[in-house]
Design a protein around this motif. Structure first.
Motif, PDB file in Angstrom:
ATOM      1  N   PRO A  46       0.852  -1.194   0.000  1.00 59.52           N
ATOM      2  CA  PRO A  46       0.000   0.000   0.000  1.00 59.52           C
ATOM      3  C   PRO A  46       0.888   1.244   0.000  1.00 59.52           C
ATOM      4  N   GLU A  47       0.343   2.393  -0.385  1.00 60.39           N
ATOM      5  CA  GLU A  47       1.178   3.603  -0.450  1.00 60.39           C
ATOM      6  C   GLU A  47       1.579   4.091   0.941  1.00 60.39           C
ATOM      7  N   GLN A  48       0.777   3.728   1.948  1.00 57.68           N
ATOM      8  CA  GLN A  48       1.141   4.052   3.332  1.00 57.68           C
ATOM      9  C   GLN A  48       0.772   2.870   4.211  1.00 57.68           C
ATOM     10  N   PHE A  49       1.680   2.449   5.058  1.00 60.19           N
ATOM     11  CA  PHE A  49       1.345   1.383   5.992  1.00 60.19           C
ATOM     12  C   PHE A  49       2.353   1.328   7.134  1.00 60.19           C
ATOM     13  N   HIS A  50       1.951   0.600   8.164  1.00 63.38           N
ATOM     14  CA  HIS A  50       2.859   0.241   9.252  1.00 63.38           C
ATOM     15  C   HIS A  50       2.909  -1.273   9.319  1.00 63.38           C
ATOM     16  N   ALA A  51       4.083  -1.840   9.406  1.00 59.85           N
ATOM     17  CA  ALA A  51       4.213  -3.290   9.558  1.00 59.85           C
ATOM     18  C   ALA A  51       5.313  -3.576  10.567  1.00 59.85           C
ATOM     19  N   VAL A  52       5.160  -4.667  11.275  1.00 61.41           N
ATOM     20  CA  VAL A  52       6.211  -5.129  12.184  1.00 61.41           C
ATOM     21  C   VAL A  52       6.920  -6.275  11.478  1.00 61.41           C
ATOM     22  N   VAL A  53       8.176  -6.076  11.191  1.00 61.43           N
ATOM     23  CA  VAL A  53       8.930  -7.013  10.369  1.00 61.43           C
ATOM     24  C   VAL A  53      10.159  -7.488  11.140  1.00 61.43           C
ATOM     25  N   PHE A  54      10.461  -8.764  10.980  1.00 60.01           N
ATOM     26  CA  PHE A  54      11.607  -9.362  11.630  1.00 60.01           C
ATOM     27  C   PHE A  54      12.761  -9.456  10.643  1.00 60.01           C
ATOM     28  N   THR A  55      13.977  -9.175  11.106  1.00 61.41           N
ATOM     29  CA  THR A  55      15.166  -9.317  10.255  1.00 61.41           C
ATOM     30  C   THR A  55      16.213 -10.134  10.994  1.00 61.41           C
ATOM     31  N   ASN A  56      16.770 -11.088  10.289  1.00 64.09           N
ATOM     32  CA  ASN A  56      17.802 -11.945  10.858  1.00 64.09           C
ATOM     33  C   ASN A  56      19.122 -11.652  10.154  1.00 64.09           C
TER      34      ASN A  56
END
Ligand SMILES: *[C@@H]1O[C@H](CO)[C@@H](O)[C@H](O)[C@H]1NC(C)=O
Ligand SMILES: *[C@@H]1O[C@H](CO)[C@@H](O)[C@H](O)[C@H]1NC(C)=O
Length: 170
Positions: free
Chosen positions: A43-53
């Motif tokens: 989407p053009e605007q969003f909030h997501a909680v993302v995990f990075t390893n």
């Protein structure tokens, strides 16, 4: 299949694995008579909680609040390490300037490409199949030399992304 290490140095070793994974995924898709899934555009605007390893490139697991704002040309990654109470803010602007700061320091970096467009995964991504990560059923794509991207099958949300060449300082 676990995400391969994030260093270009090992890429020659990794390519056969990737290719094997790709032909495996292709065979699966062909067997099911279905084309591989298409990544969900952001989407053009969003909030997501993302995990990075980033274990393979500096020893970090990170939980990132990603606030994405394409119309205003900006992007915030609020990066938390498990054992640090002081989060790192990574503010990226589409003009290529990024600011990294925490409570005690700030530095500026230039990334001339700017922020990712909503359809950044559409061209050149290779589908590697489905994988369970953190309890989420995900589609996994890779863009060689850049990223492994996990998207939840049910919702299309980003769940995890691991980078090939992650900057060790982050
Ligand atoms: C992180 O990546 C390393 C190396 O690929 C792997 O051994 C480890 O299980 C991963 N950890 C998590 C929580 O995904
Ligand atoms: C890019 O935009 C940010 C926010 O307005 C500004 O702080 C920065 O100086 C700009 N960078 C360039 C190279 O113009």
């Amino acid at each position: 299949m676990s995400p391969p290490p994030s260093s270009l140095v090992v890429l020659p070793l990794l390519l056969p694995l990737l290719l094997a994974a790709v032909s495996h995924a292709t065979a699966n898709a062909a067997g099911a008579g279905a084309p591989p899934p298409v990544p969900t555009p952001w989407p053009e605007q969003f909030h997501a909680v993302v995990f990075t390893n980033l274990t393979e490139s500096g020893g970090r697991l990170q939980l990132i609040d990603l606030y994405y704002d394409w119309p205003r040309g900006r992007n915030l990654n609020l990066i938390r390490d498990q054992l640090s109470s002081d989060p790192l803010y990574d503010v990226e602007w589409t003009n290529g300037t990024s600011y990294f700061f925490d409570s005690g320091s700030c530095r500026t970096m230039r990334f001339p490409v700017g922020i990712l467009p909503p359809d950044w995964l559409a061209a050149g991504a290779v589908y590697l199949g489905r994988e369970h990560v953190d309890g989420f059923d995900c589609h996994l794509w890779t863009k060689v030399d850049f990223v492994w991207y996990y998207e939840e099958v049910a919702t299309g949300r980003p769940v995890r992304w691991n980078f090939f060449n992650a900057c060790d300082e982050l």
